[in-house]
Design an enzyme around this catalytic site. Structure first.
Site, PDB file in Angstrom:
ATOM      1  N   ARG A   1      40.986 -28.727 -17.067  1.00 48.76           N
ATOM      2  CA  ARG A   1      41.510 -29.220 -15.787  1.00 48.76           C
ATOM      3  C   ARG A   1      42.275 -28.081 -15.113  1.00 48.76           C
ATOM      4  O   ARG A   1      43.368 -27.733 -15.536  1.00 48.76           O
ATOM      5  CB  ARG A   1      42.439 -30.404 -16.069  1.00 48.76           C
ATOM      6  CG  ARG A   1      42.768 -31.247 -14.873  1.00 48.76           C
ATOM      7  CD  ARG A   1      43.894 -32.206 -15.206  1.00 48.76           C
ATOM      8  NE  ARG A   1      45.179 -31.534 -15.124  1.00 48.76           N
ATOM      9  CZ  ARG A   1      46.224 -31.799 -15.898  1.00 48.76           C
ATOM     10  NH1 ARG A   1      46.155 -32.707 -16.858  1.00 48.76           N
ATOM     11  NH2 ARG A   1      47.359 -31.154 -15.745  1.00 48.76           N
TER      12      ARG A   1
ATOM     13  N   HIS B   1      47.359 -32.753 -12.745  1.00 44.45           N
ATOM     14  CA  HIS B   1      46.666 -33.995 -13.124  1.00 44.45           C
ATOM     15  C   HIS B   1      46.280 -34.791 -11.864  1.00 44.45           C
ATOM     16  O   HIS B   1      45.130 -35.198 -11.688  1.00 44.45           O
ATOM     17  CB  HIS B   1      47.557 -34.833 -14.033  1.00 44.45           C
ATOM     18  CG  HIS B   1      47.035 -36.213 -14.260  1.00 44.45           C
ATOM     19  ND1 HIS B   1      45.962 -36.466 -15.078  1.00 44.45           N
ATOM     20  CD2 HIS B   1      47.418 -37.400 -13.739  1.00 44.45           C
ATOM     21  CE1 HIS B   1      45.712 -37.763 -15.048  1.00 44.45           C
ATOM     22  NE2 HIS B   1      46.578 -38.347 -14.259  1.00 44.45           N
TER      23      HIS B   1
ATOM     24  N   TYR C   1      54.476 -27.751 -17.764  1.00 43.85           N
ATOM     25  CA  TYR C   1      54.133 -27.922 -19.183  1.00 43.85           C
ATOM     26  C   TYR C   1      52.951 -27.081 -19.645  1.00 43.85           C
ATOM     27  O   TYR C   1      52.715 -26.941 -20.835  1.00 43.85           O
ATOM     28  CB  TYR C   1      53.869 -29.403 -19.500  1.00 43.85           C
ATOM     29  CG  TYR C   1      52.822 -30.044 -18.609  1.00 43.85           C
ATOM     30  CD1 TYR C   1      51.463 -29.866 -18.874  1.00 43.85           C
ATOM     31  CD2 TYR C   1      53.173 -30.828 -17.521  1.00 43.85           C
ATOM     32  CE1 TYR C   1      50.502 -30.449 -18.064  1.00 43.85           C
ATOM     33  CE2 TYR C   1      52.226 -31.414 -16.708  1.00 43.85           C
ATOM     34  CZ  TYR C   1      50.886 -31.226 -16.977  1.00 43.85           C
ATOM     35  OH  TYR C   1      49.929 -31.788 -16.184  1.00 43.85           O
TER      36      TYR C   1
END
Ligand SMILES: Cc1ncc(C[n+]2csc(CCOP(=O)(O)OP(=O)(O)O)c2C)c(N)n1
Length: 355
Positions: free
Chosen positions: A248, A252, A261
């Protein structure tokens, strides 16, 4: 990890003969769709950032999975998508305007002319797997020679709905293909914290169904593996789980900030393997594509996207209570009360605005 199906290496050279999988002209078409998806994605994020769209899940890095999967499906198959599947829907004839309406919070975004009863997006994680098993059971009982394809993320494989669905699909030999988009992250949770299984297709073993490992950034491998699994299903040979290895490259959704993160180095490395780069290189080396053709194509994609956005903006908003209209055949009493309260509130707001 075992063997992973791949036709094109990262530098755009062919590492496996794909001449029986598709023609060069078809591969070029798939590439063009992937470019269109990437440009659309950029536009949708810009619309969200300027308050013209709600939360939006990017397809950046998932273009090959979406376009390859959509191309492999036949019209009489049924698609059960999750929220990151606009590219698959696009290949099934669902318009970008419908996608914009969906993420703009309009119920009509899910009311598209559909091939063979394709479902709208599923946002609850993994519940779409149970829907897929239901549809596949109906197909089997009716002796239809069609298949169901359901998509999910790597995080969704940690849910009971997925385990129960593959279990039943195995026992009943259902005509269903589970495509896992293993993009390595379930929001901020990395793949290694999701499961101690070495691969996600190891989970298929427990259900007694075959699992296939695929380079999800290689559109030829995606198309080939999905097409074969669908054929198996249509012939009555049962279900397949396909793990598409991908990454990805985006946040998100637009509500997320992955830089909080995700290691920068990991992202940098993933960009080297992204799905468009190697395919473009391959097509240029094969004299099927040039930089000037790319430029022209991007211009025409821009026009397609602007048309969709204009249609989206020209759509009159729905009444607020439309959110209740497609939930139940008969709305339960407490939801009737909520619906009435919402109508009252909308009327008060309108009166305040007018006054
Ligand atoms: C049942 C349920 N629980 C939690 C959520 C909140 N949620 C939205 S997306 C997401 C992560 C999904 O990750 P993954 O399945 O890997 O798919 P990806 O978005 O990475 O493609 C979660 C937990 C949800 N939508 N549904």
């Amino acid at each position: 990890m075992g063997e992973m199906l791949r036709y094109l290496a990262l530098d755009g050279t062919s590492v496996k003969d794909w001449s029986t999988v598709m023609s060069s002209a078809y591969l070029l078409k798939l590439y063009q769709h992937m470019v269109l998806v990437r440009l659309y994605d950029k536009k949708a994020i810009a619309l969200q950032r300027t308050g013209q769209l709600g939360t939006y899940p990017s397809h950046l890095g998932a273009e090959a999975i979406g376009i390859g999967t959509g191309a492999a499906l036949e019209d009489h198959d049924t698609l059960i998508p999750y929220y990151r599947d606009m590219p698959v829907q696009w290949m099934r004839g669902v318009s970008m305007t419908h996608n914009l309406l969906y993420w703009g919070g309009d119920e009509r975004g899910s009311d598209f002319p559909s091939l063979s009863g394709d479902f709208p997006f599923c946002v609850p994680i993994a519940t779409q797997c149970t829907h897929a098993v239901g549809v596949a059971t109906a197909m089997k009982l009716r002796h239809q020679r069609s298949a169901v394809l359901v998509n999910l993320g790597d995080g969704a494989t940690s849910k009971g709905d997925f385990s129960e669905s593959i279990n039943l699909a195995g026992v009943w030999q259902l005509p269903v293909v589970f495509v896992i988009n293993n993009n390595q992250w379930a929001i901020s949770v990395p793949r290694k914290l999701q499961s101690a299984a070495l691969t996600l297709i190891d989970k298929a073993k427990g259900a007694g169904i075959p699992g296939v490992s695929v380079d999800g950034n290689d559109v030829i491998a995606v198309y080939d593996s999905v097409k074969e699994a669908l054929q198996r299903a249509r012939r009555g040979l049962g279900a397949t789980v396909i793990e598409m290895h991908s990454y990805r490259l985006s946040d998100h959704t637009t509500a997320d900030d992955a830089s909080r993160y995700r290691p920068e180095e990991e992202l940098k490395a993933a960009w080297q393997a992204e799905p468009l780069l190697r395919l473009k290189q391959y097509l240029i080396n094969a004299r099927l594509w040039t930089d000037s053709k790319q430029h022209e194509w991007e211009q025409s994609c821009g026009r397609v996207i602007e048309d969709a956005v204009a249609q989206y903006h020209a759509t009159m908003p729905q009444a607020p209570e439309s959110a209740f209209d497609h939930l139940y055949a008969e709305l339960p009493q407490e939801l009737h009360q909520q619906r009435d309260a919402l109508i009252q509130k909308a009327m008060r707001m309108e009166a305040d605005n007018d006054g």
